[in-house]
Design an enzyme around this catalytic site. Structure first.
Site, PDB file in Angstrom:
ATOM      1  N   TRP A   1      -2.522  -4.209  16.135  1.00 11.25           N
ATOM      2  CA  TRP A   1      -3.420  -3.454  17.006  1.00 11.25           C
ATOM      3  C   TRP A   1      -3.396  -1.981  16.607  1.00 11.25           C
ATOM      4  CZ3 TRP A   1      -6.436  -5.751  20.737  1.00 11.25           C
ATOM      5  CH2 TRP A   1      -7.140  -4.887  21.598  1.00 11.25           C
TER       6      TRP A   1
ATOM      7  N   HIS B   1       3.148  -7.774  20.853  1.00 11.69           N
ATOM      8  CA  HIS B   1       1.768  -8.268  20.777  1.00 11.69           C
ATOM      9  C   HIS B   1       1.283  -8.423  19.333  1.00 11.69           C
ATOM     10  CE1 HIS B   1       1.197  -7.886  25.125  1.00 11.69           C
ATOM     11  NE2 HIS B   1       1.963  -6.810  25.004  1.00 11.69           N
TER      12      HIS B   1
ATOM     13  N   HIS C   1       0.898 -14.520  20.104  1.00 13.92           N
ATOM     14  CA  HIS C   1       1.719 -14.065  21.224  1.00 13.92           C
ATOM     15  C   HIS C   1       1.084 -14.421  22.561  1.00 13.92           C
ATOM     16  CE1 HIS C   1      -1.300 -10.854  20.848  1.00 13.92           C
ATOM     17  NE2 HIS C   1      -1.079 -10.633  22.134  1.00 13.92           N
TER      18      HIS C   1
ATOM     19  N   ASP D   1       0.444 -12.914  26.546  1.00 11.89           N
ATOM     20  CA  ASP D   1       0.450 -11.745  27.422  1.00 11.89           C
ATOM     21  C   ASP D   1       1.044 -12.149  28.758  1.00 11.89           C
ATOM     22  OD1 ASP D   1      -0.853 -10.228  25.535  1.00 11.89           O
ATOM     23  OD2 ASP D   1      -2.771 -10.144  26.603  1.00 11.89           O
TER      24      ASP D   1
ATOM     25  N   HIS E   1       1.648  -6.965  31.453  1.00 10.99           N
ATOM     26  CA  HIS E   1       1.011  -6.206  30.376  1.00 10.99           C
ATOM     27  C   HIS E   1      -0.115  -5.326  30.908  1.00 10.99           C
ATOM     28  CE1 HIS E   1      -0.521  -5.190  26.481  1.00 10.99           C
ATOM     29  NE2 HIS E   1      -1.563  -5.989  26.533  1.00 10.99           N
TER      30      HIS E   1
ATOM     31  N   HIS F   1      -8.846  -9.799  31.148  1.00  6.80           N
ATOM     32  CA  HIS F   1      -7.438 -10.011  31.482  1.00  6.80           C
ATOM     33  C   HIS F   1      -7.265 -10.171  32.997  1.00  6.80           C
ATOM     34  CE1 HIS F   1      -6.546  -8.453  27.416  1.00  6.80           C
ATOM     35  NE2 HIS F   1      -5.342  -8.987  27.557  1.00  6.80           N
TER      36      HIS F   1
ATOM     37  N   GLU G   1      -2.871 -15.400  22.604  1.00  6.37           N
ATOM     38  CA  GLU G   1      -3.766 -14.718  21.673  1.00  6.37           C
ATOM     39  C   GLU G   1      -3.293 -14.848  20.230  1.00  6.37           C
ATOM     40  OE1 GLU G   1      -5.305 -11.248  24.769  1.00  6.37           O
ATOM     41  OE2 GLU G   1      -3.507 -10.871  23.581  1.00  6.37           O
TER      42      GLU G   1
END
Length: 215
Positions: free
Chosen positions: A25, A55, A59, A61, A65, A166, A178
């Protein structure tokens, strides 16, 4: 990426390999593995260490998060991440919600894994990926689905500050997986195993996600 099939157990590995060049990310902690001590130094063993964001790669969440009062990883029910799952192909959809999923038979499905692309270069963070509509949570709750998996790095866009997808999922009891790898996986029914690490207080966790072929 070639999907790794572990023939003796009929397992399909749908995890991204954690390599030192894996795309992360934007602005997040890069993944790095190195030896802290070599066998030559210790006289007996190699000892490795990793630095990573929780992440990076494939992974889950945890609700914490994106919600200060949400469950942390060590508080999650691990049963959510093991059991029957259906893989559905929605490749080509820029966004996915009720409108895109109503055409699929999802009756009796508890875990839904969405193939949104034909694969990507895992050493690069994607410039564009499929995200999810705010109505995704209520729709999945109606169907009895409690886990949503995607091959994208997030259910929301990179620049989202409201994290609508989310929150929609969390508000409707749907957990998030994800960065799975489904490019070579055929749509259909499987058993999913994607257990998070028991990281005290964490907002997410890497997983080794595999599918077991049924029949």
């Amino acid at each position: 990426m070639v999907v790794r099939i572990l023939d003796e157990h009929k397992l399909i590995d749908i995890s991204q390999p954690l390599t030192n060049d894996i795309g992360v990310w934007p602005g997040d902690t890069p993944f790095n593995f190195k030896l802290s001590f070599t066998k030559e130094q210790t006289g007996s063993v190699n000892i490795g260490q990793i630095t990573t964001s929780v992440h990076t790669g494939t992974h889950i969440d945890a609700p914490y998060h994106f919600d200060e009062h949400g469950e942390k990883v060590h508080e999650l029910d691990v049963n959510i991440y093991v059991g029957p799952a259906r893989v559905v192909d929605v490749t080509g959809c820029e966004m996915v919600g009720r409108e895109e999923l109503e055409r699929f038979d999802l009756e009796g499905v508890e875990r839904l894994l969405l193939k949104t692309s034909d694969g990507r270069d895992l050493s690069q963070f994607p410039e564009k990926f499929t995200t999810f509509r705010e109505n995704i949570g209520p729709f999945l709750k109606e169907k009895g689905i409690r886990l949503l998996g995607t091959d994208g790095p997030s259910v929301d866009a990179v620049d989202s500050k409201t994290m609508d997808a989310h929150h929609s999922l969390n508000d409707n009891g749907v957990y998030i997986l994800e960065n799975i790898v489904l490019s070579e996986v055929e749509p259909g029914d499987y058993e999913l195993i994607a257990l998070p690490l028991a990281i005290e207080g964490a907002d997410g966790s890497p997983v080794r996600a595999v599918l077991r072929q049924l029949g």
